[in-house]
Design a protein around this motif. Structure first.
Motif, PDB file in Angstrom:
ATOM      1  N   LYS A  56       0.816  -1.215   0.000  1.00  0.00           N
ATOM      2  CA  LYS A  56       0.000   0.000   0.000  1.00  0.00           C
ATOM      3  C   LYS A  56       0.856   1.274   0.000  1.00  0.00           C
ATOM      4  CE  LYS A  56      -0.551   0.349   4.983  1.00  0.00           C
ATOM      5  NZ  LYS A  56      -1.465   0.464   6.092  1.00  0.00           N
ATOM      6  N   ASP A  59       3.117   3.405  -3.980  1.00  0.00           N
ATOM      7  CA  ASP A  59       2.909   4.667  -4.690  1.00  0.00           C
ATOM      8  C   ASP A  59       3.614   5.805  -3.972  1.00  0.00           C
ATOM      9  OD1 ASP A  59       1.272   3.833  -6.931  1.00  0.00           O
ATOM     10  OD2 ASP A  59      -0.302   3.448  -5.464  1.00  0.00           O
ATOM     11  N   MET A 157      -0.466   6.481  -8.605  1.00  0.00           N
ATOM     12  CA  MET A 157      -1.729   5.770  -8.363  1.00  0.00           C
ATOM     13  C   MET A 157      -2.580   5.733  -9.646  1.00  0.00           C
ATOM     14  SD  MET A 157      -2.501   7.356  -4.597  1.00  0.00           S
ATOM     15  CE  MET A 157      -4.019   6.491  -4.271  1.00  0.00           C
ATOM     16  N   GLU A 158      -2.643   6.868 -10.343  1.00  0.00           N
ATOM     17  CA  GLU A 158      -3.395   6.926 -11.595  1.00  0.00           C
ATOM     18  C   GLU A 158      -2.826   5.962 -12.621  1.00  0.00           C
ATOM     19  OE1 GLU A 158      -3.121  11.005 -12.852  1.00  0.00           O
ATOM     20  OE2 GLU A 158      -4.361  11.722 -11.191  1.00  0.00           O
ATOM     21  N   GLY A 160      -1.209   3.323 -12.143  1.00  0.00           N
ATOM     22  CA  GLY A 160      -1.447   1.941 -11.724  1.00  0.00           C
ATOM     23  C   GLY A 160      -2.909   1.575 -11.645  1.00  0.00           C
ATOM     24  N   ARG A 162      -5.155   2.842  -9.627  1.00  0.00           N
ATOM     25  CA  ARG A 162      -5.621   2.797  -8.241  1.00  0.00           C
ATOM     26  C   ARG A 162      -6.322   4.085  -7.830  1.00  0.00           C
ATOM     27  NH1 ARG A 162      -1.141   0.212  -8.869  1.00  0.00           N
ATOM     28  NH2 ARG A 162       0.250   1.943  -8.442  1.00  0.00           N
ATOM     29  N   LYS A 163      -6.538   4.988  -8.788  1.00  0.00           N
ATOM     30  CA  LYS A 163      -7.215   6.239  -8.439  1.00  0.00           C
ATOM     31  C   LYS A 163      -8.119   6.641  -9.561  1.00  0.00           C
ATOM     32  CE  LYS A 163      -6.465  10.920  -6.982  1.00  0.00           C
ATOM     33  NZ  LYS A 163      -5.563  11.964  -6.716  1.00  0.00           N
TER      34      LYS A 163
END
Length: 163
Positions: A56, A59, A157-158, A160, A162-163
């Motif tokens: 977690k 990033d 995050m983007e 990957g 994840r956002k």
């Protein structure tokens, strides 16, 4: 879990990639993930600092350790530009600026003191360093660095998904 390690030279990166290829080849032949993880950590530690971090935080690691060197480069360039403006030759300015950051980073890692404590230790009352720190604060240096690191982390995050 993921691994975080210091910035490496091109030669060291090539060696790391080679070691990772060996790791994945071994992974295909064995089920003992703990053994393989310990072997790869041991090999990577020969080239620099290795630390296991929870997935977690990857990033965040990307935003700080992955993008952070560029922040340092920008700061060194700006410090060198100031030195050039004040009359120092550019090549000498880069050396002074880079050595200054290298020394500051080494002090934090070696003493394990809080950066604010080290900063306070080099700020003489009414002196040049506290005048410079005041100007950095006035111009929002700390806030700019925080926002840059957060932007890099959010972009990671983007990328990957994840956002």
């Amino acid at each position: 879990m993921g691994l975080m390690f210091e910035l490496f030279s091109t030669r060291e990166v090539a060696s790391i990639i080679y070691l990772l290829l060996i790791f994945f080849m071994l992974l295909l032949r064995t089920k003992d993930i703990t053994l393989l993880t310990n072997v790869i950590k041991s090999l990577l530690k020969k080239a620099g600092t290795v630390e296991e971090v929870p997935e977690k935080l990857m990033d965040c690691v990307t935003g700080i350790s992955g993008s952070g060197p560029a922040h340092g480069f920008v700061f060194i360039e700006a410090l060198a530009d100031a030195a050039v403006k004040l009359g120092m030759p550019r090549n000498q300015a880069y050396v002074y600026a880079a050595q200054t950051l290298k020394g500051a980073a080494a002090m934090i890692l070696e003493t394990k003191e809080h950066p604010a404590s080290l900063k306070d230790g080099v700020c003489s009352p009414g002196g040049t360093t506290i005048a410079a720190v005041e100007k950095l604060e006035e111009l929002g240096f700390r806030n700019a660095v925080i926002k840059a690191a957060v932007a890099a982390t959010e972009r990671s995050m983007e990328m990957g998904g994840r956002k």
